[in-house]
Design an enzyme around this catalytic site. Sequence first.
Site, PDB file in Angstrom:
ATOM      1  N   SER A  58      42.275  41.079  45.838  1.00 32.10           N
ATOM      2  CA  SER A  58      41.234  40.161  46.333  1.00 32.10           C
ATOM      3  C   SER A  58      40.693  40.730  47.636  1.00 32.10           C
ATOM      4  CB  SER A  58      41.860  38.786  46.579  1.00 32.10           C
ATOM      5  OG  SER A  58      41.001  37.982  47.356  1.00 32.10           O
ATOM      6  N   TYR A  78      48.008  32.991  50.256  1.00 33.61           N
ATOM      7  CA  TYR A  78      47.417  33.768  49.164  1.00 33.61           C
ATOM      8  C   TYR A  78      46.933  35.134  49.662  1.00 33.61           C
ATOM      9  CZ  TYR A  78      43.954  34.973  45.543  1.00 33.61           C
ATOM     10  OH  TYR A  78      43.219  35.612  44.576  1.00 33.61           O
TER      11      TYR A  78
HETATM   12  N1  LIG Z   1      38.742  33.556  40.981  1.00 32.90           N
HETATM   13  C1  LIG Z   1      38.570  34.242  42.099  1.00 32.90           C
HETATM   14  O1  LIG Z   1      37.689  33.942  42.925  1.00 32.90           O
HETATM   15  C2  LIG Z   1      39.442  35.427  42.388  1.00 32.90           C
HETATM   16  C3  LIG Z   1      39.080  36.243  43.474  1.00 32.90           C
HETATM   17  C4  LIG Z   1      39.866  37.336  43.766  1.00 32.90           C
HETATM   18  C5  LIG Z   1      40.970  37.612  42.979  1.00 32.90           C
HETATM   19  N2  LIG Z   1      41.303  36.797  41.949  1.00 32.90           N
HETATM   20  C6  LIG Z   1      42.480  37.132  41.166  1.00 32.90           C
HETATM   21  O2  LIG Z   1      42.118  37.272  39.815  1.00 32.90           O
HETATM   22  C7  LIG Z   1      43.263  37.017  38.993  1.00 32.90           C
HETATM   23  C8  LIG Z   1      42.873  36.049  37.884  1.00 32.90           C
HETATM   24  O3  LIG Z   1      42.547  34.826  38.488  1.00 32.90           O
HETATM   25  P1  LIG Z   1      41.490  33.803  37.880  1.00 32.90           P
HETATM   26  O4  LIG Z   1      40.506  33.514  38.935  1.00 32.90           O
HETATM   27  O5  LIG Z   1      41.051  34.250  36.543  1.00 32.90           O
HETATM   28  O6  LIG Z   1      42.413  32.498  37.780  1.00 32.90           O
HETATM   29  P2  LIG Z   1      42.804  31.521  36.573  1.00 32.90           P
HETATM   30  O7  LIG Z   1      41.608  31.210  35.742  1.00 32.90           O
HETATM   31  O8  LIG Z   1      43.549  30.425  37.222  1.00 32.90           O
HETATM   32  O9  LIG Z   1      43.772  32.425  35.682  1.00 32.90           O
HETATM   33  C9  LIG Z   1      45.025  32.807  36.156  1.00 32.90           C
HETATM   34  C10 LIG Z   1      45.846  33.285  34.994  1.00 32.90           C
HETATM   35  O10 LIG Z   1      47.143  33.676  35.485  1.00 32.90           O
HETATM   36  C11 LIG Z   1      48.105  33.016  34.664  1.00 32.90           C
HETATM   37  N3  LIG Z   1      49.380  32.850  35.344  1.00 32.90           N
HETATM   38  C12 LIG Z   1      49.687  32.112  36.422  1.00 32.90           C
HETATM   39  N4  LIG Z   1      50.995  32.198  36.695  1.00 32.90           N
HETATM   40  C13 LIG Z   1      51.536  33.021  35.760  1.00 32.90           C
HETATM   41  C14 LIG Z   1      52.830  33.501  35.482  1.00 32.90           C
HETATM   42  N5  LIG Z   1      53.880  33.146  36.234  1.00 32.90           N
HETATM   43  N6  LIG Z   1      53.012  34.350  34.436  1.00 32.90           N
HETATM   44  C15 LIG Z   1      51.970  34.697  33.660  1.00 32.90           C
HETATM   45  N7  LIG Z   1      50.724  34.252  33.849  1.00 32.90           N
HETATM   46  C16 LIG Z   1      50.508  33.425  34.889  1.00 32.90           C
HETATM   47  C17 LIG Z   1      47.466  31.702  34.274  1.00 32.90           C
HETATM   48  O11 LIG Z   1      48.146  31.144  33.165  1.00 32.90           O
HETATM   49  P3  LIG Z   1      48.184  29.544  32.912  1.00 32.90           P
HETATM   50  O12 LIG Z   1      46.935  29.196  32.160  1.00 32.90           O
HETATM   51  O13 LIG Z   1      49.429  29.385  32.085  1.00 32.90           O
HETATM   52  O14 LIG Z   1      48.247  28.871  34.243  1.00 32.90           O
HETATM   53  C18 LIG Z   1      46.077  32.206  33.928  1.00 32.90           C
HETATM   54  O15 LIG Z   1      46.062  32.802  32.656  1.00 32.90           O
HETATM   55  C19 LIG Z   1      44.354  36.501  39.933  1.00 32.90           C
HETATM   56  O16 LIG Z   1      45.234  37.536  40.265  1.00 32.90           O
HETATM   57  C20 LIG Z   1      43.563  36.071  41.154  1.00 32.90           C
HETATM   58  O17 LIG Z   1      44.346  36.090  42.321  1.00 32.90           O
HETATM   59  C21 LIG Z   1      40.560  35.714  41.625  1.00 32.90           C
END
Ligand SMILES: NC(=O)c1ccc[n+]([C@@H]2O[C@H](COP(=O)([O-])OP(=O)(O)OC[C@H]3O[C@@H](n4cnc5c(N)ncnc54)[C@H](OP(=O)(O)O)[C@@H]3O)[C@@H](O)[C@H]2O)c1
Length: 249
Positions: free
Chosen positions: A152, A172
């Site tokens: 991030s 985070y």
């Molecule tokens: N969205 C943003 O603005 C943003 C910005 C920078 C970086 N990121 C990064 O991008 C990545 C994806 O995030 P996202 O925004 O797509 O969020 P999201 O829609 O909340 O998806 C997160 C995913 O991670 C899974 N997860 C959580 N805990 C887990 C565990 N213990 N074992 C396996 N899977 C697990 C969730 O599964 P469940 O459905 O079971 O909860 C879900 O599939 C993350 O690393 C996040 O930090 C996001």
Amino acid sequence: MTTKTNALITGANKGIGLETARRLAAMGFKVWLGARDAERGEAAARALRNEGLDVEWLALDVASDDSVAAAARILTAQVSSLDVLVNNAGIAPGYVDALGDDGRYERPPSRENVEDMKAAFDVNVFGPVRVTQTLLPLLLAAPAARIVMVSSYLGSIARAAGNSPSPNVMGYGSSKTALNAVTVAFARELSPRGIMINAAAPGYTATDLNAHRGGRTVQQAAGVIVQLATLEAGGPTGGYFDENGPLPW
Ligand SMILES: NC(=O)c1ccc[n+]([C@@H]2O[C@H](COP(=O)([O-])OP(=O)(O)OC[C@H]3O[C@@H](n4cnc5c(N)ncnc54)[C@H](OP(=O)(O)O)[C@@H]3O)[C@@H](O)[C@H]2O)c1
């Protein structure tokens, strides 16, 4: 045994991970969609298969040693190598609760919750370490595996300390800073062994992680991840990138 190029994406049942799975499968990879929940994993894989893509779901809770070991056993029985690993699963405990009505983050470090921080580190830092270590034999069996750590902008100390600092999300953000350090540490060991490993900043994206407050789409966010997952041989390793190029640590 499948001889196709194989890609595993953790936390791929929704959000940025699901879109990354879709894109890599559309490029011809056999995609193993990691999910900690069977119903959500199977539903997501089914949806992508209905689009004509070669996708299977794999039970994988990155916070559990047993689950990661079991996933590695299942994968090892079915593939001889793993070409791409995207460590995407991530959480931001307490983040949404700390957003004000205007969408600004309102929990300063002096009020950060240590239990939330521990949970974030377990999934965002120790998760990728566990998964990478456990799948290393399969990754080393590929001709030139690519590992992408989904980081991030909030992990950048340079940005946090710069002239226009990013939001002060201590728990985070520091977990992603640690993930960046883990990326470099693995690169020092694994790059000489032929693996390219980089950290990606997908940008503030509308997903469940932030109650869809992010301004970017998952299609935009997946761009840099797919780029780093499909680098040409001899491409960069041990770096930190967004879609426009290298970022300051
Ligand atoms: N969205 C943003 O603005 C943003 C910005 C920078 C970086 N990121 C990064 O991008 C990545 C994806 O995030 P996202 O925004 O797509 O969020 P999201 O829609 O909340 O998806 C997160 C995913 O991670 C899974 N997860 C959580 N805990 C887990 C565990 N213990 N074992 C396996 N899977 C697990 C969730 O599964 P469940 O459905 O079971 O909860 C879900 O599939 C993350 O690393 C996040 O930090 C996001």
